[in-house]
Design an enzyme around this catalytic site. Sequence first.
Site, PDB file in Angstrom:
ATOM      1  CB  VAL A  51      35.247  11.465  16.917  1.00  0.00           C
ATOM      2  CG1 VAL A  51      33.788  10.999  16.878  1.00  0.00           C
ATOM      3  CG2 VAL A  51      36.194  10.317  16.591  1.00  0.00           C
ATOM      4  CB  CYS A  52      31.881  14.499  17.414  1.00  0.00           C
ATOM      5  SG  CYS A  52      30.332  15.233  17.966  1.00  0.00           S
ATOM      6  CB  THR A  53      32.470  19.341  18.309  1.00  0.00           C
ATOM      7  OG1 THR A  53      32.334  18.585  19.515  1.00  0.00           O
ATOM      8  CG2 THR A  53      31.107  19.649  17.742  1.00  0.00           C
TER       9      THR A  53
END
Lengths: 217, 217
Positions: free
Chosen positions: A100-102
């Site tokens: 998820v995300c970075t």
Amino acid sequence: MQIAIGLYPGLTLLDAIGPYQVLSQVPGNELIVCAERTGRLTDDNGLIHFDIEHTFADAPRPDLLLVPGGFISRKLARDRDPIVDWIAEAHPHTTYTTSVCTGSLLLGAAGLLEGLDATTHWSAYDELATYGARPTEKRVVQQGRIWTAAGVSAGIDLALTLLAEIYGPEMSQAVQLGIEYDPQPPFDAGSPSKAPADVLELVRAVSAEKEAAILGQ
Amino acid sequence: MQIAIGLYPGLTLLDAIGPYQVLSQVPGNELIVCAERTGRLTDDNGLIHFDIEHTFADAPRPDLLLVPGGFISRKLARDRDPIVDWIAEAHPHTTYTTSVCTGSLLLGAAGLLEGLDATTHWSAYDELATYGARPTEKRVVQQGRIWTAAGVSAGIDLALTLLAEIYGPEMSQAVQLGIEYDPQPPFDAGSPSKAPADVLELVRAVSAEKEAAILGQ
């Protein structure tokens, strides 16, 4: 199936808790929340502390591996933090390796994204490309068994999409209804292409400041 | 402004972490995560443990008070758990008293919802009515300074709506963009009126079972 969510100090909490809430609703799975060390682990705001019970060594071969993001994950990826080794060693045996995300930068540092489409928080596309990935603006990017999600809240959509893939549409719908996920944000500003230009500039500046502060630590 | 999020053992994690992630992005506020006791506090899955640093006594008069839900909150409301007293004593001084999911039952037990429109998780409308509230199916219900949100994930929409009210649309949009909240669930099944009938029946049965198990404890 064993699901392992790998955490680290400085993570962004919703990145992990969104998919956790979805994945934990499926009966019969083993879900392990783990980190490099047991004991206290604090989020990126310094306000919420977990008491961690399991280390990465407790989940060397999960069927589903998920890592969240956070401003610090850029640094963890560059420094090859122990979570990167955990991902690299577990990945050959997983059914799904996800971020998820970075968190996708950690998959990248583990050498998983070379030549693949992938996504991350919209502010980190350039960084993602340095790991050989082709950044895309899709909310959930599926490349074989490597799935990456966009920023923070996208983990909820990732996890519901995973449930549909693994268990079929009814399980995904049941969990969606259980968590009453019928999103109605007051504005339609949740992506760079939808937000007003001045809002985008503001958030870009604040993000760059936060990142610089953390990378300078 | 002081924001206090009041937790209790057995809460549903996303109820609290959704709005936490939104509210914590605003600079200059004091955000306190508190519970009856400091130390270890475990969620409704028994899988994630917080290490709590603040008690309700540390936040007797927050400007914004928020309580999450959980299957156990029905029992806490009936038994007048200490969180109900905290809400009752703080409410006369707050600017906003708010809940997510069955957290509204705790507001009800504190005597706040008599004669007001309010919402909760869709499975708890009847229970909400026992506290004198008029249950509505809206995602976020605003009645003066008492705001209630629907189930689990609705706390994100509640918090973004609060930011728009308090700071104006730009702040809400900036935080929405920061957490990339551009929801794209794979299905449109997040409310009882949208989910297929068999999925609704399944989730209703599972929810009733979980509730019975917890109330029987």
